[in-house]
Write a protein that holds these residues in place. Structure first.
Motif, mmCIF file in Angstrom:
data_model
loop_
_atom_site.group_PDB
_atom_site.id
_atom_site.type_symbol
_atom_site.label_atom_id
_atom_site.label_comp_id
_atom_site.label_asym_id
_atom_site.label_seq_id
_atom_site.Cartn_x
_atom_site.Cartn_y
_atom_site.Cartn_z
ATOM 1 N N ALA A 182 0.800 -1.236 0.000
ATOM 2 C CA ALA A 182 0.000 0.000 0.000
ATOM 3 C C ALA A 182 0.835 1.289 0.000
ATOM 4 O O ALA A 182 0.648 2.137 -0.887
ATOM 5 N N PRO A 183 1.769 1.479 0.943
ATOM 6 C CA PRO A 183 2.505 2.757 0.931
ATOM 7 C C PRO A 183 3.289 2.982 -0.360
ATOM 8 O O PRO A 183 3.343 4.106 -0.869
ATOM 9 N N ALA A 184 3.854 1.903 -0.917
ATOM 10 C CA ALA A 184 4.621 2.053 -2.165
ATOM 11 C C ALA A 184 3.696 2.494 -3.295
ATOM 12 O O ALA A 184 4.016 3.397 -4.078
ATOM 13 N N THR A 185 2.527 1.851 -3.363
ATOM 14 C CA THR A 185 1.556 2.205 -4.402
ATOM 15 C C THR A 185 1.111 3.661 -4.235
ATOM 16 O O THR A 185 0.979 4.395 -5.216
ATOM 17 N N ILE A 186 0.885 4.049 -2.989
ATOM 18 C CA ILE A 186 0.440 5.434 -2.736
ATOM 19 C C ILE A 186 1.510 6.421 -3.209
ATOM 20 O O ILE A 186 1.202 7.421 -3.870
ATOM 21 N N ILE A 187 2.767 6.136 -2.893
ATOM 22 C CA ILE A 187 3.846 7.046 -3.298
ATOM 23 C C ILE A 187 3.847 7.204 -4.830
ATOM 24 O O ILE A 187 3.862 8.316 -5.361
ATOM 25 N N ILE A 188 3.786 6.076 -5.532
ATOM 26 C CA ILE A 188 3.860 6.118 -7.003
ATOM 27 C C ILE A 188 2.681 6.899 -7.584
ATOM 28 O O ILE A 188 2.855 7.803 -8.406
ATOM 29 N N PHE A 189 1.486 6.588 -7.123
ATOM 30 C CA PHE A 189 0.302 7.244 -7.699
ATOM 31 C C PHE A 189 0.167 8.692 -7.248
ATOM 32 O O PHE A 189 -0.417 9.507 -7.963
ATOM 33 N N ALA A 190 0.698 9.011 -6.076
ATOM 34 C CA ALA A 190 0.631 10.409 -5.618
ATOM 35 C C ALA A 190 1.532 11.279 -6.498
ATOM 36 O O ALA A 190 1.142 12.376 -6.905
ATOM 37 N N PHE A 191 2.732 10.794 -6.808
ATOM 38 C CA PHE A 191 3.620 11.566 -7.695
ATOM 39 C C PHE A 191 3.020 11.632 -9.105
ATOM 40 O O PHE A 191 3.079 12.667 -9.754
ATOM 41 N N LEU A 192 2.436 10.519 -9.541
ATOM 42 C CA LEU A 192 1.799 10.510 -10.862
ATOM 43 C C LEU A 192 0.714 11.589 -10.919
ATOM 44 O O LEU A 192 0.644 12.374 -11.873
ATOM 45 N N GLY A 193 -0.103 11.665 -9.879
ATOM 46 C CA GLY A 193 -1.191 12.643 -9.840
ATOM 47 C C GLY A 193 -0.685 14.073 -9.785
ATOM 48 O O GLY A 193 -1.292 14.980 -10.350
ATOM 49 N N ALA A 194 0.448 14.286 -9.096
ATOM 50 C CA ALA A 194 0.980 15.647 -8.970
ATOM 51 C C ALA A 194 1.578 16.120 -10.296
ATOM 52 O O ALA A 194 1.390 17.261 -10.702
ATOM 53 N N TYR A 195 2.295 15.236 -10.972
ATOM 54 C CA TYR A 195 2.971 15.626 -12.210
ATOM 55 C C TYR A 195 2.074 15.462 -13.442
ATOM 56 O O TYR A 195 2.355 16.030 -14.482
ATOM 57 N N PHE A 196 1.046 14.651 -13.318
ATOM 58 C CA PHE A 196 0.158 14.387 -14.449
ATOM 59 C C PHE A 196 -1.284 14.403 -13.934
ATOM 60 O O PHE A 196 -1.887 13.349 -13.707
ATOM 61 N N PRO A 197 -1.819 15.610 -13.707
ATOM 62 C CA PRO A 197 -3.122 15.724 -13.038
ATOM 63 C C PRO A 197 -4.260 14.999 -13.773
ATOM 64 O O PRO A 197 -5.198 14.546 -13.138
ATOM 65 N N ASP A 198 -4.148 14.882 -15.101
ATOM 66 C CA ASP A 198 -5.216 14.197 -15.821
ATOM 67 C C ASP A 198 -5.343 12.726 -15.406
ATOM 68 O O ASP A 198 -6.364 12.092 -15.632
ATOM 69 N N SER A 199 -4.264 12.225 -14.790
ATOM 70 C CA SER A 199 -4.278 10.804 -14.454
ATOM 71 C C SER A 199 -5.389 10.456 -13.477
ATOM 72 O O SER A 199 -5.840 9.319 -13.423
ATOM 73 N N GLN A 200 -5.872 11.458 -12.696
ATOM 74 C CA GLN A 200 -6.912 11.093 -11.727
ATOM 75 C C GLN A 200 -8.180 10.603 -12.423
ATOM 76 O O GLN A 200 -8.837 9.696 -11.929
ATOM 77 N N PHE A 201 -8.473 11.185 -13.584
ATOM 78 C CA PHE A 201 -9.679 10.734 -14.287
ATOM 79 C C PHE A 201 -9.426 9.381 -14.947
ATOM 80 O O PHE A 201 -10.306 8.543 -15.011
ATOM 81 N N ILE A 202 -8.201 9.205 -15.417
ATOM 82 C CA ILE A 202 -7.861 7.923 -16.040
ATOM 83 C C ILE A 202 -7.924 6.812 -14.988
ATOM 84 O O ILE A 202 -8.551 5.780 -15.191
ATOM 85 N N VAL A 203 -7.288 7.080 -13.834
ATOM 86 C CA VAL A 203 -7.246 6.048 -12.799
ATOM 87 C C VAL A 203 -8.668 5.716 -12.321
ATOM 88 O O VAL A 203 -9.031 4.543 -12.183
ATOM 89 N N THR A 204 -9.489 6.751 -12.093
ATOM 90 C CA THR A 204 -10.856 6.502 -11.614
ATOM 91 C C THR A 204 -11.609 5.621 -12.611
ATOM 92 O O THR A 204 -12.278 4.658 -12.226
#
Lengths: 242, 263
Positions: B159-181
């Motif tokens: 879990a923490p590793a996944t959170i770190i990866i996706f949190a940076f992804l979301g910060a640098y690539f904001p559109d990813s939140q809609f893709i991930v959802t």
């Protein structure tokens, strides 16, 4: 012995074009400094080649127009921004008074908010308990302290934030503008509290546009201009030039 | 890269030293969401039970050939909901914590562990719901179930590793939140959460075999539903967790002080 030693510090960061499906706009709001575009890359030179040192007893006033880099320098000293060049050596515990109402939760009681804010500040539970009564007393919230934060008036909320934030014994204190809170009577009390803290602190760095305040509080002035050091001099010399 | 990993470890160490902060904040987060309700966080249990029951009813529909279907769906849903929440919430983590990141010197891992803790608290209610369904469906605990507990630990470790990866992804690539959802919304149907794979070919085979989520579901589910240890799935998950941590440490070490500039 507390001290601050800043050597050739620079802070340059890239304005990252966020990877986005939207039309391209710069991803970052400018925090100050100069924007340069070279080789298709936009970078912000927020601070450039800053060197100065402070010793115990020094009260430094940071001056400069908006965007000159005052807040950026405070954040570099605090450790929020890592300088990209040079070195910052801070000896002593650093406390900062910016954004004092950060982290207050509206559903939690005033008392619980004191605990949370204390934890965020890095205090231990014992330290929080030791300071609790004094904070409540200073905030003058009385029985309201056990009611949710959302029931407070703006003035009450500001008084609580001020009381928690200033309940510290800093060795090095960083401030972005002198802070105050509450009505005229509380303002007076807040002013005395700030003066007490300033007296106790080993070193103060205070960014402000209020020249009268700086002359009263500080013994040195550092003037920034577009991220560069324009002047670093005793307050008396600054008064003469200013 | 070695320096980045060293920096990441020092961030995580400071994060653990400040555990009181994220434990307290995570508790407040959960309480806040249910503050005015009569059932409080018990809604998390009700939600899970309602969700699981409806799907079990819809997909099973009295088909007696699959006796353990309720256990199959309940275990799958438990893991799926945890993974899905982690991915979606992680993606917007730094954006939500912007004021803290710009105003305090708290290590990044404090925010990561705060979200991990929140998700663990929510999942704990779902675990109770899952246990209720297993009990009602007549499943009998065996020592093999301990491997399911081990699976939960492995998922928790990821879990923490996944959170770190996706949190940076979301910060640098904001559109990813809609893709991930959207991917997670579809993923629930493309992953064997409710449907069973019985060796047929075609799309189902691809969604079953080439889907990393499948293996995380199976390591928890199979010891309970089939009373056996899915060794291969455990190995795949172990490798995935290692890879996730390696990537997470590099990202954390390299970008933990940079992320403040993109928020």
């Amino acid at each position: 012995m507390v001290s601050i030693n800043v050597k050739n510090v620079g802070l340059v960061y890239r304005l990252r074009q966020k990877i986005s499906l939207a039309r391209k706009t710069p991803a970052v709001q400018h925090t100050g400094g100069r924007v340069s575009a070279a080789g298709g890359r936009k970078t912000v030179i927020a601070l450039e080649d800053l060197s100065f040192s402070l010793e115990a007893g020094d009260r430094l006033g940071l001056v400069g127009s908006n965007g000159a880099g005052k807040t950026t320098l405070l954040k570099v000293l605090y450790g929020i921004y890592e300088p990209t060049m040079g070195k910052v050596e801070m000896k002593g515990r650093v406390d900062a008074l910016f954004n004092i109402s950060l982290g207050f939760r509206k559903e939690a009681t005033g008392r619980r908010n004191i605990v949370l804010r204390g934890l965020i500040n890095g205090w231990s539970l014992d330290q929080i308990n030791d300071r609790m009564d004094a904070i409540i007393e200073f905030s003058e919230l009385g029985d309201f302290i056990d009611l949710p934060f959302k029931t407070y008036s703006q003035g009450m909320a500001a008084r609580l934030a001020f009381s928690v934030a200033t309940s510290l014994e800093p060795e090095i204190l960083l401030m972005d503008e002198w802070i105050g809170a509450g009505d005229a009577r509380f303002q007076e009390k807040a002013k005395r509290r700030m003066e007490e803290i300033a007296e106790k602190a080993g070193i103060i760095v205070l960014a402000s546009h209020n020249h009268g305040l700086l002359k009263r509080t500080c013994n040195k002035i550092l003037e920034l201009d577009k991220g560069r050091l324009k002047a670093f001099l005793p307050v008396e010399s600054w008064e003469e030039t200013g | 890269m070695i320096k980045a990993i060293g920096d990441a470890f020092s961030d995580i160490r400071s994060g653990f030293r400040l555990r009181r902060v994220w434990l307290a904040l995570a508790r407040e987060d959960i309480d806040d969401q249910h503050r005015r309700t009569r059932l409080g966080p018990l809604w998390l249990l009700v939600n899970y039970l309602a969700f699981a029951s409806i799907f079990i009813f819809l997909f099973h529909r009295g088909d007696t050939s699959q006796e353990s279907y309720a256990a199959y769906a309940a275990t799958g849903l438990l893991v799926w909901l945890f993974i899905s929440e982690i991915l979606i919430q992680a993606n917007t983590l730094f954006l939500r914590e912007e004021n803290f990141i710009k105003g305090t010197t708290l290590p990044i891992s404090v925010y990561v562990l705060r979200l991990t803790m929140q998700s663990v608290i929510r999942a704990a209610y779902a675990v109770v719901g899952c246990a209720v369904i297993l009990l009602v469906s007549g499943a009998v605990p065996t020592p093999i179930w301990l491997f399911s507990a081990l699976a939960l630990l492995l998922i928790l470790l990821a879990a923490p590793a996944t959170i770190i990866i996706f949190a940076f992804l979301g910060a640098y690539f904001p559109d990813s939140q809609f893709i991930v959802t959207n991917v997670m919304r579809l993923g629930m149907f493309l992953t064997p959460v409710f449907w069973m794979y019985s060796g047929q070919g075609g799309f189902r085979m691809a969604f079953y075999h080439w889907n990393p989520f499948t293996y995380f579901l199976e390591i928890f589910r199979i010891p309970i539903t089939e009373n056996m240890v899915p060794v291969q799935s455990f190995l795949i998950c172990g490798a995935v967790v290692l890879a996730l941590w390696l990537l997470a440490l590099v990202l954390l070490g390299r970008y933990r002080k940079q992320v403040v500039f993109v928020l």
